[in-house]
Design a protein around this motif. Structure first.
Motif, PDB file in Angstrom:
ATOM      1  N   LYS A  56       0.800  -1.225   0.000  1.00  0.00           N
ATOM      2  CA  LYS A  56       0.000   0.000   0.000  1.00  0.00           C
ATOM      3  C   LYS A  56       0.835   1.279   0.000  1.00  0.00           C
ATOM      4  O   LYS A  56       0.442   2.272  -0.598  1.00  0.00           O
ATOM      5  CB  LYS A  56      -0.923  -0.025   1.225  1.00  0.00           C
TER       6      LYS A  56
ATOM      7  N   ARG B 216       0.235   3.014  -6.196  1.00  0.00           N
ATOM      8  CA  ARG B 216      -0.964   3.078  -7.048  1.00  0.00           C
ATOM      9  C   ARG B 216      -0.806   2.092  -8.199  1.00  0.00           C
ATOM     10  O   ARG B 216       0.281   1.911  -8.726  1.00  0.00           O
ATOM     11  CB  ARG B 216      -1.161   4.469  -7.594  1.00  0.00           C
TER      12      ARG B 216
ATOM     13  N   GLU C 295       2.013   6.733  -1.444  1.00  0.00           N
ATOM     14  CA  GLU C 295       1.034   5.651  -1.576  1.00  0.00           C
ATOM     15  C   GLU C 295       1.285   4.957  -2.907  1.00  0.00           C
ATOM     16  O   GLU C 295       1.528   5.617  -3.923  1.00  0.00           O
ATOM     17  CB  GLU C 295      -0.383   6.210  -1.536  1.00  0.00           C
TER      18      GLU C 295
ATOM     19  N   GLN D 124       1.845  -1.545  -7.043  1.00  0.00           N
ATOM     20  CA  GLN D 124       1.513  -2.474  -5.969  1.00  0.00           C
ATOM     21  C   GLN D 124       2.022  -3.874  -6.250  1.00  0.00           C
ATOM     22  O   GLN D 124       2.100  -4.703  -5.360  1.00  0.00           O
ATOM     23  CB  GLN D 124       0.000  -2.506  -5.739  1.00  0.00           C
TER      24      GLN D 124
END
Length: 85
Positions: free
Chosen positions: A58, A79, A77, A83
């Motif tokens: 994540k 995306r 983060e 991932q």
């Protein structure tokens, strides 16, 4: 009532972990490990850790210490296809 459902989920616990890049080692090297031995990881100090939430990648983060515990600071983060890294 969607608002009530969101509030009840906000107190739910999830598992979070941060991991270094995987390092390969020979079986004989693992079997001969002694207390005090050092294993060099294939993870550069400058490379961020991958943070998983419920086993799903994540975030990217750096690590350090806070109040005597290891801690992570979220950098970004992940995306989409990031991932899968």
């Amino acid at each position: 009532h969607p608002q009530k459902d969101i509030r009840s989920l906000s107190s739910t616990f999830v598992e979070i972990s941060a991991a270094f890049r995987t390092t390969d080692a020979k079986t004989q090297d693992i079997l001969s490990l002694q207390p005090g031995d050092v294993i060099q990881l294939e993870h550069k100090v400058s490379e961020p850790l991958t943070v998983t939430v419920q086993n799903l990648p994540k975030f990217k983060a750096t690590y350090g210490k806070k109040r005597g515990y290891y801690a992570i600071r979220i950098q970004s983060e992940l995306r989409g296809d990031e991932q899968d890294e």
